[in-house]
Enzyme design. Sequence first.
Site, short mmCIF file in Angstrom:
data_model
loop_
_atom_site.label_atom_id
_atom_site.label_comp_id
_atom_site.label_asym_id
_atom_site.label_seq_id
_atom_site.Cartn_x
_atom_site.Cartn_y
_atom_site.Cartn_z
N SER A 39 0.85 -1.19 0.00
CA SER A 39 0.00 0.00 0.00
C SER A 39 0.88 1.23 0.00
CB SER A 39 -0.89 -0.01 1.24
OG SER A 39 -1.34 1.29 1.56
N LYS A 40 0.40 2.29 -0.63
CA LYS A 40 1.18 3.53 -0.65
C LYS A 40 1.29 4.14 0.75
CE LYS A 40 0.19 4.49 -5.49
NZ LYS A 40 -0.43 5.36 -6.49
N ARG A 41 0.49 3.63 1.67
CA ARG A 41 0.57 4.10 3.06
C ARG A 41 1.55 3.25 3.88
NH1 ARG A 41 -4.65 4.37 1.55
NH2 ARG A 41 -5.14 2.31 2.40
N ASP A 42 2.11 2.22 3.24
CA ASP A 42 3.06 1.34 3.92
C ASP A 42 4.45 1.98 3.84
OD1 ASP A 42 4.72 -0.62 4.84
OD2 ASP A 42 4.04 -2.19 3.46
#
Length: 475
Positions: A254-257
């Site tokens: 995820s781009k939030r990872d």
Amino acid sequence: MNKVRVRYAPSPTGHLHIGNARTALFNYLFAKHYDGDFVLRIEDTDIERNVEGGEESQMYYLNWLGITPDESPSNPKGYGPYRQMERLDLYQKYANQLIEAGHAYKCYCTSEELDEDYQKQIDAGHASTRYNRKCLHMSSEEKALKEQSELPFTIRIRVPDETTYTFTDMIRGEVKFESKDIGDWVLVKTNGIPTYNFAVVIDDYLMAITHVFRGEEHLSNTPKQLMLYEMFGWQPPEFAHMTLIVNEQRKKLSKRDHSIMQYMSQYKELGYLPEAMFNFMALLGWSPETEQEIFSKEELIRVFDEKRLSKSPSMFDKQKLTWVNNRYIKELPIEKVIELSVPYLAKEVDLSGYSEQWIHQLVALYHDQLSYGHEIVTLSELFFKETLNFDDEAQEVLTWETTPVVKSAFLNHLPEIWSIENLKETMNVVKKETGIKGKPLFMGIRVLVSGQCHGPDLMSTLFLLGPDKVKNRLM
């Protein structure tokens, strides 16, 4: 087989992401393996999310990786325009054809009306919501009134009833979808801009795209696209839906990872080599027939086999990436390693008091160990520290009864002329004088001068530290 033509079609919404880069890479390898064309098309219809410089950034990092398009907005070859916002007239033309053939219709429902109806469906217990076809069933009089009023409208496709859409995915085999699970979806929005699933079919057909490699998140889009190919009487391309990239906890990337750097710009900024990134990403969801893991670009093009694309998620292994990059750095001539790493060192450390020769020798000391350019800063920090920090392992060495003995003897025999040969001779003298040899001798000196139990060649380390630092750290 017709000439292979594949496309990579990013949105200009930011930098090149790992997932998109891998998609571009597999398209590129497939095209080049079959002497085909790799087309770059810009899907810029999401105008609210487009960022200034987004297209240029995508192009820059593709070229940095060595994934060079045969056709693009800057290199057109008869299939353009290559930006969707420059193709709006084409989409309108084909939307009108679908309306005239009875495959599509104008929908005047407002967003409020749609939301209200969808809520009713949810309240009634429907698992999924879909358009109620209100505008499809308007009388001719109602249609005429709507036309005269010039109200905004979308264009919806009339999804065929009781139809099964089947295709053979190049990775997953036979895949089936039922039309009853798909509502009448929007082809063209009220602002005249096409939706993704409509534009992509028109573009792929007119650009003669033969194969489409894309992420598995697009699998559910395929039946919508297949129904359009059928309505137009066009041959669809072959599809290959690649598996997810997951992190080391096996969760979807995820781009939030933030545990993984996810943009090519970040790797370039840290001094990773584009050839290594190309090699590493080729192994994210594809495996060669042999156990070989280091490939040149030309080798990958030659051995790439789409039948060996994985059906299982691909783990982004950070350690493997640094290993691959290290292998590439090891093969570089020292001049290139200096060129790669010294700028990072110069940003973090005042090098004005060191000669160019000394700096070059320092980099050479870490040539085999270096995993990426910026790593030279942490690897070489022992040479620039005012005070040393000793971890538990180093602290233990300081407690050995042999350590103060070798320290005292080494101090007494420091060479007047500072050279690696003379330092070796000093070590031999200390060994004979104290009777201490092996690990207690070398580890003791290493920890005292560097604060570390492990590091590069000890004699070279002592030489580069210089007589003043060595003496001060042994005092």
